[in-house]
Design a protein around this motif. Structure first.
Motif, mmCIF file in Angstrom:
data_model
loop_
_atom_site.group_PDB
_atom_site.id
_atom_site.type_symbol
_atom_site.label_atom_id
_atom_site.label_comp_id
_atom_site.label_asym_id
_atom_site.label_seq_id
_atom_site.Cartn_x
_atom_site.Cartn_y
_atom_site.Cartn_z
ATOM 1 N N TYR A 298 0.841 -1.206 0.000
ATOM 2 C CA TYR A 298 0.000 0.000 0.000
ATOM 3 C C TYR A 298 0.872 1.251 0.000
ATOM 4 O O TYR A 298 1.871 1.313 0.729
ATOM 5 C CB TYR A 298 -0.872 0.037 1.261
ATOM 6 C CG TYR A 298 -1.801 -1.138 1.397
ATOM 7 C CD1 TYR A 298 -2.962 -1.229 0.629
ATOM 8 C CD2 TYR A 298 -1.534 -2.167 2.308
ATOM 9 C CE1 TYR A 298 -3.826 -2.302 0.760
ATOM 10 C CE2 TYR A 298 -2.395 -3.244 2.446
ATOM 11 C CZ TYR A 298 -3.537 -3.301 1.669
ATOM 12 O OH TYR A 298 -4.381 -4.373 1.795
ATOM 13 N N HIS A 299 0.455 2.223 -0.777
ATOM 14 C CA HIS A 299 1.068 3.553 -0.713
ATOM 15 C C HIS A 299 0.570 4.187 0.586
ATOM 16 O O HIS A 299 -0.640 4.331 0.777
ATOM 17 C CB HIS A 299 0.591 4.351 -1.936
ATOM 18 C CG HIS A 299 1.161 5.721 -2.022
ATOM 19 N ND1 HIS A 299 1.008 6.514 -3.126
ATOM 20 C CD2 HIS A 299 1.880 6.449 -1.148
ATOM 21 C CE1 HIS A 299 1.613 7.664 -2.929
ATOM 22 N NE2 HIS A 299 2.138 7.654 -1.722
ATOM 23 N N LEU A 300 1.459 4.547 1.488
ATOM 24 C CA LEU A 300 1.017 5.171 2.740
ATOM 25 C C LEU A 300 0.260 6.465 2.423
ATOM 26 O O LEU A 300 0.797 7.355 1.765
ATOM 27 C CB LEU A 300 2.216 5.500 3.643
ATOM 28 C CG LEU A 300 1.869 6.306 4.897
ATOM 29 C CD1 LEU A 300 1.098 5.466 5.917
ATOM 30 C CD2 LEU A 300 3.123 6.890 5.549
ATOM 31 N N THR A 301 -0.974 6.554 2.890
ATOM 32 C CA THR A 301 -1.729 7.787 2.671
ATOM 33 C C THR A 301 -1.947 8.473 4.014
ATOM 34 O O THR A 301 -2.078 7.807 5.042
ATOM 35 C CB THR A 301 -3.093 7.505 2.005
ATOM 36 O OG1 THR A 301 -3.745 6.465 2.732
ATOM 37 C CG2 THR A 301 -2.942 7.083 0.561
ATOM 38 N N ILE A 302 -1.952 9.797 3.966
ATOM 39 C CA ILE A 302 -2.169 10.558 5.193
ATOM 40 C C ILE A 302 -3.671 10.825 5.281
ATOM 41 O O ILE A 302 -4.227 11.584 4.472
ATOM 42 C CB ILE A 302 -1.363 11.884 5.164
ATOM 43 C CG1 ILE A 302 0.127 11.604 4.883
ATOM 44 C CG2 ILE A 302 -1.552 12.668 6.460
ATOM 45 C CD1 ILE A 302 0.855 10.789 5.924
ATOM 46 N N GLU A 303 -4.302 10.147 6.205
ATOM 47 C CA GLU A 303 -5.758 10.187 6.300
ATOM 48 C C GLU A 303 -6.224 11.229 7.323
ATOM 49 O O GLU A 303 -5.581 11.397 8.363
ATOM 50 C CB GLU A 303 -6.282 8.806 6.749
ATOM 51 C CG GLU A 303 -5.881 7.660 5.857
ATOM 52 C CD GLU A 303 -6.604 7.668 4.520
ATOM 53 O OE1 GLU A 303 -7.635 8.346 4.410
ATOM 54 O OE2 GLU A 303 -6.126 6.991 3.587
ATOM 55 N N PRO A 304 -7.353 11.895 7.035
ATOM 56 C CA PRO A 304 -7.910 12.815 8.034
ATOM 57 C C PRO A 304 -8.182 12.043 9.333
ATOM 58 O O PRO A 304 -8.354 10.824 9.300
ATOM 59 C CB PRO A 304 -9.231 13.275 7.407
ATOM 60 C CG PRO A 304 -9.145 12.919 5.980
ATOM 61 C CD PRO A 304 -8.183 11.784 5.840
ATOM 62 N N ASN A 305 -8.242 12.738 10.427
ATOM 63 C CA ASN A 305 -8.504 12.107 11.737
ATOM 64 C C ASN A 305 -7.417 11.152 12.199
ATOM 65 O O ASN A 305 -7.694 10.193 12.914
ATOM 66 C CB ASN A 305 -9.833 11.342 11.747
ATOM 67 C CG ASN A 305 -11.002 12.250 11.466
ATOM 68 O OD1 ASN A 305 -11.049 13.366 11.984
ATOM 69 N ND2 ASN A 305 -11.903 11.812 10.609
ATOM 70 N N THR A 306 -6.187 11.381 11.730
ATOM 71 C CA THR A 306 -5.081 10.582 12.263
ATOM 72 C C THR A 306 -4.031 11.548 12.830
ATOM 73 O O THR A 306 -4.030 12.741 12.507
ATOM 74 C CB THR A 306 -4.406 9.726 11.160
ATOM 75 O OG1 THR A 306 -3.883 10.603 10.157
ATOM 76 C CG2 THR A 306 -5.391 8.755 10.526
ATOM 77 N N LEU A 307 -3.149 10.993 13.632
ATOM 78 C CA LEU A 307 -2.074 11.797 14.220
ATOM 79 C C LEU A 307 -1.161 12.356 13.127
ATOM 80 O O LEU A 307 -0.696 13.491 13.214
ATOM 81 C CB LEU A 307 -1.261 10.896 15.154
ATOM 82 C CG LEU A 307 -0.909 11.523 16.495
ATOM 83 C CD1 LEU A 307 -2.151 11.514 17.384
ATOM 84 C CD2 LEU A 307 0.221 10.755 17.167
#
Ligand code: SAM
Ligand code: SF4
Length: 394
Positions: free
Chosen positions: A203-212
């Motif tokens: 998986y391509h690491l994605t920066i998701e809303p509601n995460t640190l």
């Protein structure tokens, strides 16, 4: 344009049915993760939750009466936090209440860490026949930056123990990690392939809303570097004998994940447990369900015999996009006939979107099959956007 706004559909036959079981706890919440997972503060209420899952399933039995279950997936969260006894009890309860296909694929997601790896043998004895291990990286520095509780030695050990007990093993890895170089990404791919597991997910690491990570973004490789990593992953895995059959999934020939394939082919699934989603077809409608995300709320609702928090019929206008969103992830695309079989709609309902996608070089099609091109796979979001826009216009 045909009027698609009516709510009822007509399905000549029902699709294959899978069972998804959500285990919502983890030792610690990872800073990049937006899955429905909750830090286990102290012991997880395993027995109460097992009972709730069985009760949840029982409420739903009339909706799937007489249908064969082709796969089961214990996902999380961290299902391997549960004891093998709990998984055994659940599988016995499922066997007693559902008709499981003889070759039913039964996957469990497991996290590395000595404590959990020791249980792998007992998960196998309980009837789990596919283990999906969340490795993420074999690099100690990256594992630390990802907030994982395991280190590189535990990652390797977990794979070895998994392979000692299972012949069907998936490893989950991510790339484009904070501060990751091309050479480091390559080393992860090389290590992953040395084990020869039947399946790898990259998986391509994605920066998701509601995460640190969203609140406090780390420096990740730019788009070009990430694309170069993706190319490298594809080339190395092809050389190692893996077939790239879905956006992030690679399998040895014939060892694709049947459970996930059923999602992507717009099959049916009953999801039980906190926050689980279901898609269930009936001769005249397709229904989606969602259960309460918070474990406490979920348990309360099951106690009141109302596990489903939200349920709605899939509108004919939404079915085209929902089908494409799944089927176009697959390298093989979909047989034209399966569109009607799964959505109850004529293929003409998708013609405008397909025409545009074809003219932009994002799909290839003939009378029998539609498949994404290399360009369509790379720019999947652009491809799906076409069907989303279409849906809005209906
Ligand atoms: C349901 S999750 C978790 C399974 C298991 N608890 C674990 O962490 O290994 C399945 C996989 O999704 C991937 N994942 C989670 N968050 C992600 C993100 N923000 N970007 C890309 N992949 C992600 C990870 O590789 C993870 O193993
Ligand atoms: S990535 Fe896995 S271990 Fe980490 S919080 Fe999410 S579900 Fe839990």
């Amino acid at each position: 344009m045909k009027n698609l706004s009516g709510s009822s559909v007509r399905l000549a036959q029902l699709p294959p049915l899978s069972l998804y079981v959500h285990i919502p706890w983890c030792v610690r919440k990872c800073p990049y993760c937006d899955f429905n997972s909750h830090e286990a503060k102290g012991d997880v209420p395993e027995e109460i939750y097992v009972e709730a899952l069985v009760h949840d399933l029982e409420q739903e039995l009339p909706a799937v009466w007489g249908r064969r279950v082709t796969s089961i997936f214990f996902g999380g969260g961290t299902p391997s936090l549960f004891s093998a006894r709990a998984i055994d009890a659940l599988l016995s309860a499922f066997r007693a209440r559902l008709a499981l296909a003889p070759e039913c694929e039964i996957t469990l997601e497991a996290n590395p860490g000595t404590f959990e790896a020791e249980k792998f043998r007992d998960f196998r004895s309980a009837g789990v026949n596919r283990l999906s291990v969340g490795i993420q990286s074999f690099d100690a520095r990256h594992l630390k930056a990802l907030g994982r509780i395991h280190d590189d030695a535990e990652a390797r050990r977990a794979v070895e123990i998994a392979l000692a007990h299972f012949d069907n093993v998936n490893l989950d890895l991510m790339y484009a990690l904070p501060g990751q170089t091309q050479v480091e990404a390559e080393a992860d791919v090389r290590t992953a392939t040395t084990y020869g597991t039947t399946h790898l997910s990259f998986y391509h690491l994605t920066i998701e809303p509601n995460t640190l990570f969203h609140r406090n973004p780390p420096r990740v490789p730019d788009e070009d570097s990430a694309a170069a990593m993706q190319d490298m992953v594809e080339a190395q895995l092809a050389a190692a004998g893996y077939v790239h059959y879905e956006t992030s999934a690679y399998a040895k020939p014939g060892r694709e994940c049947r459970h996930n394939l059923n999602y992507w082919r717009f099959g049916d699934y009953l999801g039980i447990g906190a926050g689980a989603h279901s898609k269930l077809s009936f001769p005249d409608r397709i229904v989606r369900q969602m259960r309460a995300k918070q474990p406490v709320e979920y348990l309360k609702r099951v106690g009141a015999s109302m596990p489903v928090q939200e349920e709605h019929e899939v509108a004919r206008t939404d079915a085209v996009f929902e089908f494409m969103m799944n089927a176009l992830r697959l390298t093989e695309g979909f047989p034209v006939a399966s569109f009607t079989e799964r959505t109850g709609l004529p293929i003409t309902a998708a013609t405008r979107g397909l025409d545009e996608a074809e003219s932009r070089g994002l799909i290839l099609r003939d009378h029998a099959r539609v498949r994404p091109t290399e360009l369509g796979r790379r720019f999947l979001n652009d491809l799906l956007q076409i069907f989303l826009e279409e849906e809005k216009q209906r």
